[in-house]
Design an enzyme around this catalytic site. Structure first.
Site, PDB file in Angstrom:
ATOM      1  N   SER A  64       6.877   1.999  -5.301  1.00 37.07           N
ATOM      2  CA  SER A  64       6.733   1.305  -4.011  1.00 37.07           C
ATOM      3  C   SER A  64       7.981   0.559  -3.550  1.00 37.07           C
ATOM      4  O   SER A  64       7.998   0.070  -2.419  1.00 37.07           O
ATOM      5  CB  SER A  64       5.563   0.333  -4.067  1.00 37.07           C
ATOM      6  OG  SER A  64       4.373   1.062  -3.986  1.00 37.07           O
ATOM      7  N   LYS A  67       9.311   1.742  -0.350  1.00 34.89           N
ATOM      8  CA  LYS A  67       8.731   1.374   0.952  1.00 34.89           C
ATOM      9  C   LYS A  67       9.673   0.510   1.781  1.00 34.89           C
ATOM     10  O   LYS A  67       9.573   0.471   3.008  1.00 34.89           O
ATOM     11  CB  LYS A  67       7.389   0.665   0.739  1.00 34.89           C
ATOM     12  CG  LYS A  67       6.323   1.554   0.079  1.00 34.89           C
ATOM     13  CD  LYS A  67       5.094   0.745  -0.318  1.00 34.89           C
ATOM     14  CE  LYS A  67       4.044   1.605  -1.019  1.00 34.89           C
ATOM     15  NZ  LYS A  67       2.923   0.804  -1.550  1.00 34.89           N
ATOM     16  N   TYR A 191       4.830  11.105   0.983  1.00 32.95           N
ATOM     17  CA  TYR A 191       4.687   9.781   0.363  1.00 32.95           C
ATOM     18  C   TYR A 191       4.848   9.853  -1.156  1.00 32.95           C
ATOM     19  O   TYR A 191       5.563   9.043  -1.758  1.00 32.95           O
ATOM     20  CB  TYR A 191       3.319   9.194   0.757  1.00 32.95           C
ATOM     21  CG  TYR A 191       2.973   7.929   0.022  1.00 32.95           C
ATOM     22  CD1 TYR A 191       3.630   6.730   0.302  1.00 32.95           C
ATOM     23  CD2 TYR A 191       2.005   7.926  -0.993  1.00 32.95           C
ATOM     24  CE1 TYR A 191       3.323   5.568  -0.393  1.00 32.95           C
ATOM     25  CE2 TYR A 191       1.697   6.770  -1.684  1.00 32.95           C
ATOM     26  CZ  TYR A 191       2.351   5.603  -1.380  1.00 32.95           C
ATOM     27  OH  TYR A 191       2.054   4.449  -2.074  1.00 32.95           O
ATOM     28  N   TYR A 243       2.092  -7.413  -3.117  1.00 36.11           N
ATOM     29  CA  TYR A 243       0.646  -7.267  -2.910  1.00 36.11           C
ATOM     30  C   TYR A 243      -0.035  -8.633  -2.989  1.00 36.11           C
ATOM     31  O   TYR A 243       0.486  -9.605  -2.444  1.00 36.11           O
ATOM     32  CB  TYR A 243       0.056  -6.257  -3.918  1.00 36.11           C
ATOM     33  CG  TYR A 243       0.817  -4.961  -3.935  1.00 36.11           C
ATOM     34  CD1 TYR A 243       0.900  -4.180  -2.777  1.00 36.11           C
ATOM     35  CD2 TYR A 243       1.494  -4.527  -5.054  1.00 36.11           C
ATOM     36  CE1 TYR A 243       1.611  -2.994  -2.768  1.00 36.11           C
ATOM     37  CE2 TYR A 243       2.214  -3.338  -5.041  1.00 36.11           C
ATOM     38  CZ  TYR A 243       2.266  -2.586  -3.899  1.00 36.11           C
ATOM     39  OH  TYR A 243       2.975  -1.427  -3.884  1.00 36.11           O
ATOM     40  N   VAL A 261       5.027   0.161  -9.067  1.00 40.03           N
ATOM     41  CA  VAL A 261       4.276   0.299 -10.323  1.00 40.03           C
ATOM     42  C   VAL A 261       5.064   1.006 -11.428  1.00 40.03           C
ATOM     43  O   VAL A 261       4.598   1.088 -12.555  1.00 40.03           O
ATOM     44  CB  VAL A 261       2.898   0.991 -10.140  1.00 40.03           C
ATOM     45  CG1 VAL A 261       1.949   0.142  -9.333  1.00 40.03           C
ATOM     46  CG2 VAL A 261       3.041   2.375  -9.561  1.00 40.03           C
TER      47      VAL A 261
HETATM   48  N1  GLU Z   1       2.910   5.685  -5.727  1.00 38.31           N
HETATM   49  C1  GLU Z   1       2.115   4.508  -6.018  1.00 38.31           C
HETATM   50  C2  GLU Z   1       0.747   4.678  -5.381  1.00 38.31           C
HETATM   51  O1  GLU Z   1       0.691   5.102  -4.271  1.00 38.31           O
HETATM   52  C3  GLU Z   1       2.826   3.332  -5.464  1.00 38.31           C
HETATM   53  C4  GLU Z   1       2.150   2.024  -5.802  1.00 38.31           C
HETATM   54  C5  GLU Z   1       3.139   0.976  -6.208  1.00 38.31           C
HETATM   55  O2  GLU Z   1       4.245   1.256  -6.652  1.00 38.31           O
HETATM   56  O3  GLU Z   1       2.795  -0.217  -6.098  1.00 38.31           O
HETATM   57  O4  GLU Z   1      -0.259   4.409  -5.973  1.00 38.31           O
END
Ligand code: GLU
Length: 309
Positions: A64, A67, A191, A243, A261
């Site tokens: 993420s 992003k 994505y 988050y 993650v």
């Molecule tokens: N590719 C992970 C998902 O979509 C990203 C989540 C993350 O890194 O927080 O679940």
């Protein structure tokens, strides 16, 4: 103010002897295989110097953290029209939560929760085939890093595609509200590939440098985003980058940051430095446990909190 290299060496040492390292993400099988004992940190200063410690040259799945870059790319392509598809409020919910989407009619709270990042991908895809959109994202990150060697780990992308039911649910739900234009499997394909990009801490710190320098890459001089946009991306990182752990991260570290993650975190000390840290073990909210602790130590010792020394 402490000597940066000494601080990083001390942080890497503390990480090497830490007993509780958190838990490596289990829901993406390919990530569950990563060795949890690893730790790296790299700091790119706005004057061009780079300081690192630990496994700073080891590649990891940025997940993420990507992003941040897709948001910058979408803002560059579409300008403020991005904000009609995605909000900029903290969600207070887990990264893959679906609950707010129904109440808010398919418009995700912010670009850093999964639903928001999927909506941003849909915007980037306008006029593109999925492969072209993936290529554009990778090219943008290579350009920011000034390094053409950056690649996607196809095993991670495949692993996530095979276990992506939750993200598929989010995307279908948004599409049912007309919030996504492209076919769900195309949007998810892009994505998952963006999340599967592999970078080292050294590369990631370099890529984030424009956010520490008012939108301009201090090494090449290229204006990546406007000064106002850099400020705003940092604001969203501070409020939404971890988050439902964003408040805790702001409280402990006091810097804009974005976690993934895979255990990576990109943090920005505006006017001073772009910092990348990586340790694969996560806390219960899904943020790197030792990475957060390292940034807390670094910000305190270097007096880099945006809220004052
Ligand atoms: N590719 C992970 C998902 O979509 C990203 C989540 C993350 O890194 O927080 O679940």
């Amino acid at each position: 103010m402490a000597e940066l290299q000494e601080v990083l060496d001390e942080i890497a040492f503390d990480a090497s002897v830490a007993e509780d390292r958190g838990l490596v993400a289990q829901y993406i099988p390919q990530l569950a295989k990563v060795e949890p004992s690893q730790f790296g940190i790299s700091v790119a200063l706005t004057d061009g110097r780079v300081f690192s410690a630990g496994d700073a040259a080891t590649g990891f799945s940025i997940q993420s953290v990507s992003k941040v870059f897709t948001l910058a790319l979408a803002l560059g392509k579409l300008g403020d029209a991005v904000w009609s598809s995605v909000g900029r409020e903290p969600s207070g919910n887990p990264f893959n939560s679906i609950v707010q989407l129904e109440q808010e009619k398919g418009r995700p709270r912010n670009p850093f929760i999964n639903a928001g990042a999927i909506a941003v991908v849909d915007l980037i895809m306008a006029g593109h085939q999925p492969k072209e959109a993936i290529g554009e994202i990778v090219q943008f990150i290579r350009h920011l890093t000034d390094d053409d060697s950056i690649l996607i780990d196809q095993h991670v992308a495949r692993s996530e595609t095979d276990h992506g039911d939750r993200n598929a649910s989010l995307a279908h739900f948004m599409r049912s509200f007309g919030a996504i234009d492209h076919p769900v499997d195309h949007v998810l394909g892009v994505y998952f590939h963006q999340c599967a990009i592999v970078m080292t801490c050294q590369q990631l710190a370099r890529a984030g440098l424009f956010l520490a320098n008012q939108g301009r890459d201090p090494v090449t001089g290229a204006q990546v985003v406007s000064e106002q946009r850099a400020r705003r991306i940092n604001a969203i990182m501070l409020m939404c980058g971890h988050y439902d752990g964003s408040g805790e991260f702001a409280f402990r570290v006091g810097l804009p940051g974005k976690s993934g993650v895979g255990g990576g975190i990109l943090a920005i000390a505006p006017g001073k430095a772009s910092i990348a840290v990586w340790s694969p073990g996560l806390d219960p909210v899904g943020n790197s446990k030792l990475g957060s602790a390292a940034l807390e130590q670094l910000a305190r010792q270097m007096e880099w909190s945006v809220f004052g020394a």
